[in-house]
Write a protein that holds these residues in place. Sequence first.
Motif, PDB file in Angstrom:
ATOM      1  N   PHE A 297       0.868  -1.176   0.000  1.00 57.57           N
ATOM      2  CA  PHE A 297       0.000   0.000   0.000  1.00 57.57           C
ATOM      3  C   PHE A 297       0.908   1.231   0.000  1.00 57.57           C
ATOM      4  CE2 PHE A 297      -2.529   3.309   1.910  1.00 57.57           C
ATOM      5  CZ  PHE A 297      -3.781   3.110   1.364  1.00 57.57           C
ATOM      6  N   ALA A 298       0.923   1.957  -1.120  1.00 59.15           N
ATOM      7  CA  ALA A 298       1.784   3.155  -1.189  1.00 59.15           C
ATOM      8  C   ALA A 298       1.071   4.323  -0.526  1.00 59.15           C
ATOM      9  CB  ALA A 298       2.107   3.493  -2.640  1.00 59.15           C
ATOM     10  N   ALA A 299       1.783   4.999   0.350  1.00 58.06           N
ATOM     11  CA  ALA A 299       1.170   6.072   1.142  1.00 58.06           C
ATOM     12  C   ALA A 299       2.221   7.137   1.426  1.00 58.06           C
ATOM     13  CB  ALA A 299       0.659   5.482   2.462  1.00 58.06           C
ATOM     14  N   ALA A 300       1.776   8.220   2.073  1.00 51.83           N
ATOM     15  CA  ALA A 300       2.707   9.304   2.419  1.00 51.83           C
ATOM     16  C   ALA A 300       3.798   8.776   3.351  1.00 51.83           C
ATOM     17  CB  ALA A 300       1.937  10.439   3.097  1.00 51.83           C
ATOM     18  N   TYR A 301       4.953   9.430   3.357  1.00 49.12           N
ATOM     19  CA  TYR A 301       6.081   9.052   4.203  1.00 49.12           C
ATOM     20  C   TYR A 301       5.665   9.035   5.667  1.00 49.12           C
ATOM     21  CZ  TYR A 301      10.946   8.955   5.778  1.00 49.12           C
ATOM     22  OH  TYR A 301      12.144   8.600   6.328  1.00 49.12           O
ATOM     23  N   PRO A 302       6.080   8.064   6.457  1.00 48.41           N
ATOM     24  CA  PRO A 302       7.063   7.020   6.182  1.00 48.41           C
ATOM     25  C   PRO A 302       6.469   5.743   5.594  1.00 48.41           C
ATOM     26  CG  PRO A 302       6.522   6.986   8.514  1.00 48.41           C
ATOM     27  CD  PRO A 302       5.679   8.059   7.889  1.00 48.41           C
ATOM     28  N   ALA A 305       6.856   4.299  -0.471  1.00 42.87           N
ATOM     29  CA  ALA A 305       6.863   5.456  -1.385  1.00 42.87           C
ATOM     30  C   ALA A 305       6.132   5.137  -2.685  1.00 42.87           C
ATOM     31  CB  ALA A 305       8.299   5.861  -1.693  1.00 42.87           C
ATOM     32  N   THR A 306       5.230   6.012  -3.079  1.00 41.92           N
ATOM     33  CA  THR A 306       4.512   5.827  -4.356  1.00 41.92           C
ATOM     34  C   THR A 306       5.490   5.749  -5.530  1.00 41.92           C
ATOM     35  OG1 THR A 306       2.981   6.872  -5.916  1.00 41.92           O
ATOM     36  CG2 THR A 306       4.034   8.341  -4.356  1.00 41.92           C
ATOM     37  N   ASP A 307       6.580   6.520  -5.457  1.00 43.17           N
ATOM     38  CA  ASP A 307       7.546   6.510  -6.566  1.00 43.17           C
ATOM     39  C   ASP A 307       8.276   5.170  -6.677  1.00 43.17           C
ATOM     40  OD1 ASP A 307       6.914   9.116  -7.209  1.00 43.17           O
ATOM     41  OD2 ASP A 307       8.423   9.938  -5.862  1.00 43.17           O
ATOM     42  N   LEU A 329      -2.025   7.513  -3.350  1.00 42.02           N
ATOM     43  CA  LEU A 329      -1.803   8.913  -3.721  1.00 42.02           C
ATOM     44  C   LEU A 329      -2.233   9.232  -5.148  1.00 42.02           C
ATOM     45  CD1 LEU A 329       1.705   9.511  -2.109  1.00 42.02           C
ATOM     46  CD2 LEU A 329      -0.525  10.100  -1.214  1.00 42.02           C
ATOM     47  N   PHE A 330      -1.899   8.345  -6.092  1.00 36.12           N
ATOM     48  CA  PHE A 330      -2.150   8.675  -7.500  1.00 36.12           C
ATOM     49  C   PHE A 330      -3.057   7.631  -8.153  1.00 36.12           C
ATOM     50  CE2 PHE A 330       2.003  10.757  -6.681  1.00 36.12           C
ATOM     51  CZ  PHE A 330       1.571  12.062  -6.858  1.00 36.12           C
TER      52      PHE A 330
END
Length: 420
Positions: A297-302, A305-307, A329-330
Amino acid sequence: MEKIEIRGKRGLKGSITPAAAKNSVLPILAATLLCEGPCTIRRPPRLADVDTSLALLAAVGAGAAWQGLDIITRPAPVVGRVPPALAGAMRSSVFYLAPLLHRAGAVYLPLPGGCRLGPRPVDIHIDGLLAMGARAEVGRDAITLRRAGRLRGADFTLRLPSVGATETLLMAAAVAEGTTVLRGAACEPEVEDLAGFLQACGAQITGAGTPVVVVQGRAALTGCTYTPLPDRIAACTYAAAVAAAGGRVKITGCRPAHFATFAGFLQRIGCGVERGRTSLTVARDPTRPLRGGQQLFAAAYPGFATDAAPLAAALLLGAVGESTLYDGLFQNRFACARGFAAMGAKVQDEGRLLKIAGGAVLRGAAVTAPDLRGGAALMVAALGAEGVTEIADAGHIRRGYAHLAADFRALGADCRQSCV
Ligand code: EPU
């Protein structure tokens, strides 16, 4: 058009050091406009978006140029108008809103471009600046901001922890009158790095890198000499490359604490990972398949990372077991799935959600880089594939990596870049 060709299945070895972080350098270049003295930014990477930033600084009247490996900026009178071609060439043109508003009293910014990762509104940037006393006209194609007198400090809560909006508001607050409190701020290391740059110029900031940031505005900032952070996403990309191809690579001059979620993921899927304070060594035995069955699950730091999510996806294509990746995020993070499928992977791209069946034997194919990180992920997949992969539209990749094909070649990959 740029093209990259990779013949896969060659193990990687050696060591490599990531360049300075793109996502630190781009806002810092914009923030140099706030300074009344010259700035030296030490060893920024030679990326397409850095060139665009220098062209943008020149277009508004500022002096900024390479001097050897550094960029030197000099204060000069500026105009608050960004040419459409430069605004549209990268997302980071949004970073010029606050500095130009401060310096020129008004700013006209045609809507920013960048990777097509889904809708990328700028409402939080604008709402924060409005709370600090700016007036805005937001049209279909451009944003105009004006101020009467100095911006004023405000107590502002971001409706979500946007990296870019936190950076815009840090820049505005650094030169506003009085105190600004940002609540719900993004905690990414690059936000802290921008704050570090502003502090080196005399700004008074506490709490950067946490959700509550307090800034005491100063009437003027000086210049400084600043070395931005090493690029954590470039470090993840090198780590992913060795995980795909096999071998052993030491990533030096990096901050493993900044990409601990990615290193943990590599360990879970079966790579050897040795973490030092400023280095990370990744090893993979290519005769043993990686472990799939992952839910990321990509999420805001920490968070993850979505990238780095497309890079993780590239590794899970051939891993044993089904995996899913969700990008919080995207909406369109996994456009590279089309290229993965052309290479023989079983993937289903549902926008934010990518489903991967796993167990694929990847074969080289003709694919197209859809965006920066998707392009890097196709390169990673190609390193682990049989035969030759040709990646068209590889220019996207140079927006974030100065010479990724040469970096992989230095580690032993059979990889070349050309213009067609
Ligand atoms: N958002 C809004 N309104 C805003 C701002 C953002 O709704 O005013 C939404 C976005 O649409 C997105 C989410 O908030 O859904 C997160 O966006 P954020 O503002 O945090 O991202 P960004 O500042 O546009 C930076 C990096 C991206 C990275 C993201 C998330 C730079 C130059 N870019 O973008 O990097 O993916 O943070 O970590 O710092 C890349 O390097 O390839 C890249 C895309």
